[in-house]
Design an enzyme around this catalytic site. Structure first.
Site, PDB file in Angstrom:
ATOM      1  N   GLY A 134      43.952  88.679  33.914  1.00  0.00           N
ATOM      2  CA  GLY A 134      42.554  88.993  33.650  1.00  0.00           C
ATOM      3  C   GLY A 134      41.879  89.544  34.886  1.00  0.00           C
ATOM      4  O   GLY A 134      42.240  89.193  36.012  1.00  0.00           O
ATOM      5  N   CYS A 135      40.913  90.432  34.682  1.00  0.00           N
ATOM      6  CA  CYS A 135      40.300  91.129  35.818  1.00  0.00           C
ATOM      7  C   CYS A 135      39.601  90.167  36.771  1.00  0.00           C
ATOM      8  O   CYS A 135      39.758  90.259  37.989  1.00  0.00           O
ATOM      9  CB  CYS A 135      39.348  92.207  35.330  1.00  0.00           C
ATOM     10  SG  CYS A 135      38.107  91.646  34.150  1.00  0.00           S
TER      11      CYS A 135
END
Lengths: 332, 332, 332, 332
Positions: A134-135
């Site tokens: 995930g970013c």
């Protein structure tokens, strides 16, 4: 892949625009990539496919993985489906984000690797399945990892205050990202409840060797691309200096192509990373309160997503890790 | 003051544009306020002046104060000159920001009051000199004050992660705020060294009854107006709920015209405050880590500066505290 | 040139930062290009240099050109110094922009070529000196050229209404481009007096075979990169359709790598060109008033400046015209 | 109306949020206006209502008008329903925008007045029904009217090149106004086909005394509020100076509260009007081509819509035309 010298696109799969050039939907690709879109039904897994990228919602990648692996392919999945290598871990994650605990390809989970290259380079090289991170997790983990591994901060004091550009919310229009409501706006959302919180804790716990918990606050600010995460931790030894921290971070990331640790006192900003695959780290100490303050910058669409995926692909196929990815930030 | 029914501008003083209408420089005021600018040399303190606003750099207000007070006037100063009511406190502040320790009007300091209306309403009413608070300080202090006063958080765990719009840097052009370098940019600056840190600590220490220290991180995001400060503190009692915190905040601010505490779960954003004198607070608990997370929103040019000044003026002259200031946020 | 497979940087010359890596000033280049900056005094013209790019103010390039040419080098100049191939034309231009009429290298002017590749490809291939065109001029000329050459519009009715992003003003901070004064602002400037007006008229006159005059209105809107010029002209034959115009434009630009003429009815926008070297043209007819309306999109920093320069370099050295320049628009 | 001293809101009608405070939907109104929303079914026309504002889509206002007028009320409609005072004119307009030609309250059309105060002040004062003008139309008509009435330009050469902020598209999210796709974007749309074109032609034809046609190009630029329309016209007498034009404009608008004609050479920008009810006009001549270039600035949500409506209400009830509307532009 049009800019990657060793990759060739076999097929582009989508549920919309089937049969039409991808550049009909994404007009900036006209003349660059006009390949037609295939339907998921017409996308066979065969031995012409070395690797598949599944930029699909949670729950989709897990249904596709078995066929891919059976055909000898490898997969990089963008959702949370393969970020955890056990059914138990997945169930814990799923519970936190309000999904059912069962994984459609639970048997494959032990073959998956968390796709943060800097932490799992060797395992990624061998992996069949990579769960692209995930970013927010990328920026938070890279910002905290060296301090956690080296025991430089108290493990129960980690706070990650993250600010993201709007592209993190995806390309679909929503009221809250309508230009007039967003251009001068900022807000926190999913406070203490963001889905990436779990993987941050899991990866940092691995590094620490003990279970730890992290506060992750996710906030949207009015820019398109970029995440800036400010990582706080109480120094285990309050006399630790920024220079000492810097050395620990340099030691951790030495040789990494896409992490740049700046010497204390060097200004850093989103301009350093926008459009590039870099993570840039600013290392600071608040001597009066005995806190570490690390500012971690990434472009959420590059190191926070597609760039990481390409970097992982390079590693998986024994290519130069930076192939097709060494370009400067988009400036100005 | 053109929108304030009880105030009249006697003179507008500046070193530039003397003799010309103020609207020559600030063209949005054409037809609204075309009063000519006076030179500082031609600005006598006489009994036609009830109050002076000095939006001047550090060190200027302190030189003007004696004449003002001698003439029976009152002053609201925007710099750090009168934010501290003792020569000792001023000297500590001055040292932190790299100024000399001497105050040109040290004898007047005991007559000055820190101009955060919600904390010092009664003293402001009587004050000759008001030190209008720093914009970051307003947002941080209002976000932390109830929890600090009521002992709801451990006093050595307070972190204020502040994000500001660019107007906080003033109206003078600078490379770092040149549009092409700023529109998609964000960065932290003066990490652990911002001049407002001192007043945050001083005011929260007063409320706590003990000396405490705070980490304040100041960050710029690409919008014009607005500060969002995320205040973290370890809960003294980890079972404290967001609802209990909310009650404490409501109790603290009950009756305040310009602080709105939102019930837990209510979304808040900069859109709620932009262009208004409001401070809007979002109250949250991260139960897994036992932390309080309060998000504090203000418009840095209103509650963070000129709006607070008007609010203080209203209090100083026994007027309705909201006079001339009750307007909705600028939307969209 | 780090992304151009056939080019190598011999030296980077600037008056600031001499001896330091270029990436000290332009930090996005760290690790990409860290070559040190040379002083103009230490920049000899020798036969190791095939070509020089002079991104210098008006009047500088003309002083450097003689030495360059004498050493067998070629030059692409970004200013107005070599956009005109006669002393008379230069003098007319200089008068319009308020400079003296004399050119320091008047003897070289006949060897210079106006660097709009699509109009002067063959001459550029042979040129010693190329005057890289003005950004507004590129968008206006490409938008009007086919209609002018083919006599499709009345030559005394051409209006070019141009909107530019702020980066067109350069990288130096100025009050009018200070973020808070620019983010929600737009304005026209140099109305009927922009320096690029002259070259638009000169190039279109060449194509028409008669002297013509053009109204060029230059306006700034709050984005960083991009020019959108709306070109109006009264149709010579009011029954001309958009399809007929489209065919004329296609005929004119057929085979051009970087001009894309969209079929009538196709939406176009700055997103199609931002970050790329493309010019995208939308062809329309207002049948009720008998007018042609062509919307011309470029990125002012690419096709409007550095991209055109590289394209010209490719042509000058017999390389593939698109080498190092074929990349999609930066999206989103 | 909360800021208008003579107006009181009887009811707020919407199809969404019935029974809930309007501030639930528009949170910036919390504490300013918390009146509950009524259903259209519960909104009787009775004599407690002096005036209704219908900010409804085309075709809705015309169905409500009869009941309103029968009850002795007056109406200001924001759509095109009452911008034309004859069934024939309405039918022409409807055809252009692809609606059926029939008007549900055709009999009331002769009682309606086009609500551009500066052109129809006396008729508006007496009107039962006011068709509030389109935002582009306001900026274009005010920019062209004096030159048209006084015969200063050739009537078949009028081009209005209009740039609008995104709020002109309304508050509903749409892909094309999703922040990541809009922040650095600009485009023309409905080229030669915008619905406001018709009313521009109709009003200017009235002033000219002959039928004329106008090219109106509508373009979106990335700001929230503001329209800048650049109006071109070939001067009837090519020796006309900007000063002479200025005098004609001053003569036309002399005494108008909300139109400010700036002397030639004065810079103007969207900052002059944003958040205010002003129209600011910049008057220029391109002497080389014999063209008039007038730049017309408004805030599309104020003078372009709600502000004009309030201004009309003031006129309809014999109040000071500027009541509740005299506020400076929102700055910065």
């Amino acid at each position: 892949m049009t800019a990657h010298p060793e990759a060739e696109i076999v097929s582009l799969v989508d549920v919309e625009g089937v049969g039409k050039p991808i550049s009909d939907k994404h007009t900036h690709l006209k003349g660059i990539c006009d390949q037609p879109v295939s339907s998921p039904d017409d996308a066979p897994w065969d031995d012409s496919i070395d690797i598949a990228f599944t930029a699909t919602p949670d729950g989709v990648g897990m249904k596709l993985a078995a066929a891919c692996v059976a055909a000898g392919g490898r997969m990089i999945d963008y959702s949370g489906d393969f970020r955890f290598d056990s059914a138990e871990a997945y169930a814990s994650y799923a519970e936190r984000i309000g999904r059912g605990p069962d994984h459609a390809a639970a048997g494959l989970l032990p073959r998956s690797v968390y796709g943060l290259t800097e932490l799992h380079r060797d395992a990624i090289a061998e992996a069949s399945l990579v769960g692209n991170p995930g970013c927010f997790a990328v920026s938070a983990i890279l910002g905290a990892a060296p301090a956690v591994r080296d025991g430089l901060i108290d493990l129960d004091t980690i706070i990650c205050d993250a600010k993201t550009g709007v592209s993190g919310a995806g390309i679909k229009a929503a009221q809250t990202f309508h230009y007039p409501l967003r251009y001068e706006n900022m807000n926190a959302y999913k406070i203490a409840a963001h889905q990436h919180n779990f993987e941050v804790e899991r990866e940092l716990s691995r590094l620490a060797g003990v279970e730890l918990r992290v506060t992750l606050t996710t906030q949207v600010v009015p820019l398109c691309r970029g995440i800036m995460t400010t990582v706080y931790g109480q120094l285990a030894d309050s006399s630790t200096t920024a220079e000492q921290l810097y050395e620990a971070y340099e030691d951790f990331y030495g040789g990494s192509v896409f992490v740049r640790v700046e010497p204390p006192g060097t200004p850093t900003s989103n301009n350093d990373v926008r459009g590039s695959n870099l993570c840039v780290l600013s290392i600071n100490v608040d001597a009066r309160t005995g806190r570490m303050i690390v500012v971690s910058h990434i472009d959420n669409l590059m190191k926070g997503q597609a760039g990481s995926a390409l970097q992982n692909m390079n590693v998986m196929f024994g290519l130069d890790e930076g192939l097709g990815l060494r370009r400067p930030a988009f400036y100005p």
